[in-house]
Motif scaffolding. Structure first.
Motif, PDB file in Angstrom:
ATOM      1  N   LEU A 159      15.758   9.660  64.997  1.00 33.43           N
ATOM      2  CA  LEU A 159      14.208   9.491  65.212  1.00 33.43           C
ATOM      3  C   LEU A 159      14.087   8.308  66.281  1.00 33.43           C
ATOM      4  N   LYS A 160      15.098   7.431  66.335  1.00 31.50           N
ATOM      5  CA  LYS A 160      14.879   6.301  67.675  1.00 31.50           C
ATOM      6  C   LYS A 160      15.020   6.812  68.936  1.00 31.50           C
ATOM      7  N   ASN A 220       8.946   9.126  75.013  1.00 34.51           N
ATOM      8  CA  ASN A 220       8.473   8.036  75.660  1.00 34.51           C
ATOM      9  C   ASN A 220       8.817   7.994  77.440  1.00 34.51           C
ATOM     10  N   ARG A 221      10.205   8.392  77.387  1.00 37.26           N
ATOM     11  CA  ARG A 221      10.767   7.944  79.031  1.00 37.26           C
ATOM     12  C   ARG A 221       9.994   9.367  79.740  1.00 37.26           C
ATOM     13  N   ALA A 278       6.616   2.879  61.010  1.00 35.01           N
ATOM     14  CA  ALA A 278       7.115   2.065  62.315  1.00 35.01           C
ATOM     15  C   ALA A 278       8.214   3.013  63.195  1.00 35.01           C
ATOM     16  N   LEU A 279       8.912   3.402  62.168  1.00 34.47           N
ATOM     17  CA  LEU A 279      10.158   4.229  62.735  1.00 34.47           C
ATOM     18  C   LEU A 279       9.729   5.322  63.533  1.00 34.47           C
ATOM     19  N   LEU A 280       8.506   5.968  63.169  1.00 29.79           N
ATOM     20  CA  LEU A 280       7.867   7.228  63.724  1.00 29.79           C
ATOM     21  C   LEU A 280       7.390   7.012  64.855  1.00 29.79           C
ATOM     22  N   THR A 281       6.516   5.790  65.052  1.00 31.19           N
ATOM     23  CA  THR A 281       5.453   5.496  65.941  1.00 31.19           C
ATOM     24  C   THR A 281       6.166   4.623  67.173  1.00 31.19           C
ATOM     25  N   ASP A 292       5.258   3.536  71.552  1.00 32.50           N
ATOM     26  CA  ASP A 292       4.151   3.920  72.238  1.00 32.50           C
ATOM     27  C   ASP A 292       3.567   5.132  71.478  1.00 32.50           C
ATOM     28  N   LEU A 293       4.310   5.816  70.623  1.00 30.45           N
ATOM     29  CA  LEU A 293       3.801   7.119  69.889  1.00 30.45           C
ATOM     30  C   LEU A 293       2.675   6.794  69.037  1.00 30.45           C
ATOM     31  N   LYS A 294       1.622   7.862  68.977  1.00 29.71           N
ATOM     32  CA  LYS A 294       0.489   7.594  67.761  1.00 29.71           C
ATOM     33  C   LYS A 294       1.041   8.608  66.926  1.00 29.71           C
TER      34      LYS A 294
END
Length: 595
Positions: A73-74, A81-82, A110-113, A116-118
């Motif tokens: 997931l990380k 994001n990249r 927190a792991l999922l978002t 900067d993912l919403k």
């Protein structure tokens, strides 16, 4: 590889963050765009744990599933994001990762978002392949996540343990049909019926369906003709380290409709590979013999249908003495029936039926050719047409309002779900007659029924556009759907018609008094105004509501405010029911007194 070596290699991959992320597109064929990407994880290319099955099997055997999934997931978040992925991101998660024993809800979010993912950008894919020990806890966790904006998909439908039970409990946003049922679905009647049953369930439960593993144009054509427009598979793109999709398979000849109760001829179009006019009769006969369910083959030149080669016609020629040896080398054009009925994919089924009946007084054709913009798309059978139309009429009769014969509550909800799933703005209008009970009590129930029937006729006359739809919830409540967003003038037109019609039904004394005396709901005499018509209008954006129930609740609230309005028109901005979506515009309209 020994278990110890496997454990060491897996730990190396996790510790050194050597997971790589691949992205596979999920395409919306109606919008001709990418809906989102499923993120897929792989080990290092030089590792024996490179392939996904080997990697995750090692995670299970080494009791490292949670650590492995966290690492995946990380890396997925970092990759999205990249590359600036702005579409939906589908992430696979095992049920174990969602349970509180793994880590808290805050740390999971927190792991999922991260990166900067919403939340409203992430779809959690829950595979059916893994059993669930504590389904109630899992259900609660998923519901909590959905409330914060995350979406949920059931992956690998048809392969696992809980199936429809989990589906009904979780109420996912998406359901993905396992690729086993998609492979060769155009040639497998059992798979086709399974897919059709899943489509019906999705329509009832209000979730969107994704077909996985689509690799051929024939599979795509069949699925789209059945109404599945969200597609994932090699046809549109293999997993890549960057976001990419090939939409060239979306040609103009693809079907676009699929609701058996609302679609046109495209729903019945079954893709059958066409013959060119120069194909030999011998080769065509081999195809017909190898496919017992096919009784005619389309003959097409430059994508334009020329006619049909009927099985019985070839049998008749070949069965005569020396018939096969004399004719098998001839082109199929020599036996092609040029009188085949050709219909466009969006032709209403009633129109297709009428054309078949009017075509020949003595002979009912067994097949018809379906086209889009004149190009061959598929072949429909008259038997399927009759079966579908019978199903439609049974459904309409079963759920019609007994007084007005307009679609009742079940079709009203189904139409709301259909429009919400299209992700296009539309208008929902909730009509209600004010002070109708006193009218019934004083004027009689037969007069009340006439008022309701009159209103039904007025609504159908005013809202008669191609995208308009009128339903009768029950009693004096009606619903109108339309793709038009500016409908205030038409509401005023209905008000004028209603005023003129109802006013004529009162005795002259009541018309002069502008009111009547009747019992209220507590049995006490009270003065009531004459009947009026209120309407709550909800203009829904492309993603204003999460479900038909949300839309209905907002429309009901708009109607309630309309009944309290005294100045004719009242406009408010309603809060959106669905998390993270665009607010809906709610226009509340009230006719006031009819005098």
């Amino acid at each position: 590889m020994t278990l110890n070596g496997q454990t060491q290699e897996l730990q190396r991959i996790i510790d050194q963050q050597l997971i790589s992320t691949l992205l596979q597109p999920i395409v919306d064929c109606q919008e001709r765009s990418v809906l989102g990407y499923e993120v897929l994880s792989r080990g290092p290319s030089d590792s024996p744990l490179h392939a996904a099955p080997a990697l995750f099997q090692a995670g299970e055997q080494c009791d490292q599933v949670i650590s492995l999934e966290r690492a995946c997931l990380k890396q997925a978040g970092h990759t999205c994001n990249r590359y600036g992925v702005s579409r939906l991101i589908f992430v696979n998660m095992s049920p174990e990762l969602l349970l509180p024993s793994s880590f808290s809800e805050d740390s999971l979010q927190a792991l999922l978002t991260m990166n900067d993912l919403k939340p409203d950008q992430i779809v959690i894919e829950l595979s059916e392949r893994y059993p669930v020990d504590n389904s109630e806890v899992l259900k609660a966790r998923l519901i909590a996540l959905k409330k914060t904006g995350f979406r949920v998909a059931i992956d690998d439908l048809g392969t696992g343990y809980s199936g429809l039970k989990r589906w009904s409990e979780i109420q996912p946003d998406f359901v993905k049909i396992d690729r086993h049922f998609i492979r060769d679905v155009d040639r497998d009647l059992v798979k086709k019926e399974f897919v059709r049953s899943v489509i019906n369930l999705c329509e009832r439960l209000g979730c969107r369906l994704i077909a996985e593993g689509v690799e051929t144009l024939a599979e795509l054509t069949l699925l789209r003709s059945m109404g599945i427009h969200l597609i994932q598979g090699f046809l549109f793109g293999r997993p890549n380290p960057f976001p990419a999709a090939d939409l060239s398979a979306l040609g103009d000849s693809m079907p676009v409709s699929g609701d058996p109760l609302a679609a046109g001829a495209g729903y019945l179009g079954r893709y059958i590979a066409p013959l060119s006019p120069n194909t030999s009769l011998g080769h065509a006969w081999q195809i017909l013999q190898s496919s017992p369910s096919i009784f005619a083959l389309p003959v097409v030149e430059n994508d334009r249908p020329l006619g049909l080669l009927h099985k019985w016609c070839v049998m008749e020629v070949f069965s005569s003495k020396y018939g096969r040896s004399l004719n098998q080398a001839k082109p199929v054009d020599s036996l092609t029936a040029r009188d085949a009925l050709v219909v466009e994919h969006d032709e209403p089924l009633e129109g297709v039926s009428q054309s078949l009946l009017e075509d020949d007084l003595y002979y009912l054709k067994q097949h018809f050719i379906v086209t889009r913009d004149g190009r061959y798309m598929g072949l429909g059978s008259t038997r399927s047409l009759l079966r579908t139309m019978t199903q439609r009429r049974v459904e309409q009769a079963k759920h019609a309002n007994p007084l007005s014969q307009l679609p009742g509550n079940v079709p009203v909800q189904r139409e709301a779900m259909r429009r919400l799933q299209q992700n296009e703005a539309f208008t929902c209008i909730y009509f209600d007659i004010d002070h109708f009970k006193p009218f019934n009590d004083v004027m009689g129930y037969s007069e009340g029924d006439e008022v309701i029937l009159s209103l039904a006729r007025q609504l159908c006359a005013v809202f008669d556009g191609d995208t308009d739809w009128v339903g009768h919830i029950g009693g004096d409540d009606f619903v109108v759907y339309s793709s038009k967003l500016e409908l205030q003038n038409r509401c005023e037109q209905v008000q004028k018609l209603f005023k003129l019609e109802t006013l004529s039904r009162y005795p002259e004394a009541l018309r002069k008094a502008r009111s009547m005396t009747a019992e209220d709901r507590d049995g006490k005499l009270k003065r009531f105004p004459l009947v009026a018509l209120s309407a709550g209008i909800v203009v829904a954006g492309s993603r204003s509501f999460g479900s038909a129930a949300d839309l209905a609740a907002t429309a009901a609230d708009a109607k309630a405010k309309a009944k309290k309005s005294t100045d004719g028109i009242h406009i408010v901005r309603g809060e959106c029911v669905a998390e993270g979506s665009v607010p809906a515009q709610v226009i509340v309209f009230n006719a006031g007194s009819p005098l």
